[in-house]
Scaffold this motif. Structure first.
Motif, PDB file in Angstrom:
ATOM      1  N   LEU A 103      -0.875  -6.807 -15.379  1.00  0.00           N
ATOM      2  CA  LEU A 103       0.489  -6.917 -14.826  1.00  0.00           C
ATOM      3  C   LEU A 103       1.228  -8.012 -15.595  1.00  0.00           C
ATOM      4  O   LEU A 103       0.706  -9.112 -15.740  1.00  0.00           O
ATOM      5  N   PRO A 104       2.435  -7.720 -16.098  1.00  0.00           N
ATOM      6  CA  PRO A 104       3.212  -8.791 -16.726  1.00  0.00           C
ATOM      7  C   PRO A 104       3.577  -9.855 -15.691  1.00  0.00           C
ATOM      8  O   PRO A 104       3.495  -9.607 -14.484  1.00  0.00           O
ATOM      9  N   PHE A 105       3.994 -11.038 -16.149  1.00  0.00           N
ATOM     10  CA  PHE A 105       4.314 -12.124 -15.222  1.00  0.00           C
ATOM     11  C   PHE A 105       5.675 -11.854 -14.583  1.00  0.00           C
ATOM     12  O   PHE A 105       6.718 -12.070 -15.196  1.00  0.00           O
ATOM     13  N   TYR A 106       5.631 -11.347 -13.337  1.00  0.00           N
ATOM     14  CA  TYR A 106       6.849 -11.048 -12.594  1.00  0.00           C
ATOM     15  C   TYR A 106       6.937 -12.020 -11.411  1.00  0.00           C
ATOM     16  O   TYR A 106       6.327 -11.784 -10.359  1.00  0.00           O
ATOM     17  N   PRO A 107       7.689 -13.124 -11.541  1.00  0.00           N
ATOM     18  CA  PRO A 107       7.657 -14.168 -10.497  1.00  0.00           C
ATOM     19  C   PRO A 107       8.104 -13.694  -9.119  1.00  0.00           C
ATOM     20  O   PRO A 107       7.506 -14.096  -8.112  1.00  0.00           O
ATOM     21  N   VAL A 108       9.134 -12.855  -9.058  1.00  0.00           N
ATOM     22  CA  VAL A 108       9.648 -12.455  -7.736  1.00  0.00           C
ATOM     23  C   VAL A 108       8.615 -11.586  -7.023  1.00  0.00           C
ATOM     24  O   VAL A 108       8.353 -11.748  -5.825  1.00  0.00           O
ATOM     25  N   PHE A 109       8.015 -10.651  -7.767  1.00  0.00           N
ATOM     26  CA  PHE A 109       6.990  -9.777  -7.180  1.00  0.00           C
ATOM     27  C   PHE A 109       5.796 -10.606  -6.708  1.00  0.00           C
ATOM     28  O   PHE A 109       5.259 -10.380  -5.609  1.00  0.00           O
TER      29      PHE A 109
END
Lengths: 211, 121
Positions: free
Chosen positions: A172-178
């Motif tokens: 998973l890419p770094f998605y801060p909100v998720f």
């Protein structure tokens, strides 16, 4: 996202889910032993409809019921992240799901105001209720942030969440909100389980009028 | 005690069954020409207005909502079942069903749109 970090993140989510599921099962088991099948069913129904709360504070009960209806719709909408193929009915829930997601924080703020500003509301609310309300507000707002920010690829997120359902850790890419949203959901599951299930199992009793 | 052990074994069996299921892989386009198959042979990998592709994929619903692009314009080059619905089905959002009776609907009719972008893009 870094492989170690991703593993820790996934294990946190699994841990919270297991803590919640085990708590629920243990609570059902304990209550079944205490009350029997019929009374347990009545108890669950009373808890779901918050009949104690109805006696305690009618306005708060109405807000809570509206909140639960909206939460069910949002929950159904989110099932699409854990299913493939996605049923047509869930896809069709998109518009109503977005409306429900906008209504959720409003209802939660109203519920919090009712609990803290009225004497009767304060009398029937415990600290746990406030904690759960605040966590739910944070989840609802981070969900809306995720919706409006729209900078995180749903395809990657679906691949990851579907991987969780199939017991695989998918990159998973770094998605801060998720990540923030997921960690808040995990915190809510753990807090809810600790306050509502494990506290009962280890001797405590919920305060009358708790939702 | 026996009942608890039974529950544990059942949970383990469920986990094993889930882990052995075929995980549905996300759709991947190995050849972008398949997505815009009407724009060969001069098409570059990613046309200038879709670049970077990852950003386009994430933001295209907003572009369509805001009217930056229209569905009709997309359908000039793309065929919805190849370019849109594979990912839409996977993620669980509405399928794109273009109005085939629309006078402007002609998938792939203008074949030069993508090919006008310079090679370096």
């Amino acid at each position: 996202m870094d492989e170690t970090l991703l593993t820790v993140f996934s294990l946190t989510l699994y841990g919270a889910a297991a803590f919640f599921a085990l708590g629920l099962m243990a609570w059902l088991h304990r209550r079944h032993e205490e009350l029997g099948k019929v009374k347990l069913f009545t108890l669950i129904l009373r808890r779901l409809l918050s009949l104690d709360l109805l006696r305690g504070h009618v306005l708060l009960w109405l807000i809570e019921m509206a909140f639960r209806a909206a939460l069910v719709i949002v929950f159904l909408r989110y099932l699409r992240f854990f299913m493939f193929p996605v049923p047509y009915e869930l896809i069709e829930l998109k518009n109503i799901g977005i409306y429900a997601a906008h209504v959720l924080p409003v209802l939660l703020f109203l519920s919090l105001a009712c609990r803290s500003l009225t004497e009767r509301g304060a009398a029937i609310s415990s600290n746990g209720d406030y904690l759960i309300s605040l966590l739910l507000i944070a989840i609802a707002l981070s969900g809306l942030w995720f919706h409006y920010d729209a900078s995180e690829d749903q395809l990657e997120i679906k691949a990851y969440t579907l991987g969780l359902a199939y017991l695989r850790i998918v990159p998973l890419p770094f998605y801060p909100v998720f990540i923030l949203h997921s960690l808040l959901v995990a915190a809510l599951a753990a807090a809810f389980s600790a306050l509502r299930f494990w506290s009962v199992i280890f001797g405590g009793r919920p305060k009358a009028g708790q939702s | 005690m026996m009942q608890k052990r039974l529950y544990i074994w059942l949970a383990l069996l469920c986990a094993l069954a889930l882990a052995s299921c075929d995980y549905p892989e996300k759709p991947v386009y190995e050849d972008w020409r398949k997505v815009t198959d009407s724009c060969t042979p001069y098409m570059v990998d990613v046309p200038i207005f879709h670049s970077p592709m990852s950003d386009w994929r994430v933001r295209h619903p907003k572009f369509l909502e805001e009217g930056v692009y229209t569905l009709k314009r997309c359908m000039i080059c793309h065929e919805s079942n190849i370019a849109c619905n594979r990912c839409h089905d996977y993620v669980g959002v509405k399928r794109i069903l273009p109005n085939v009776f629309d006078p402007g609907y002609s998938p792939g009719f203008i074949r030069t749109w993508h090919s006008v972008a310079p090679k370096e893009y």
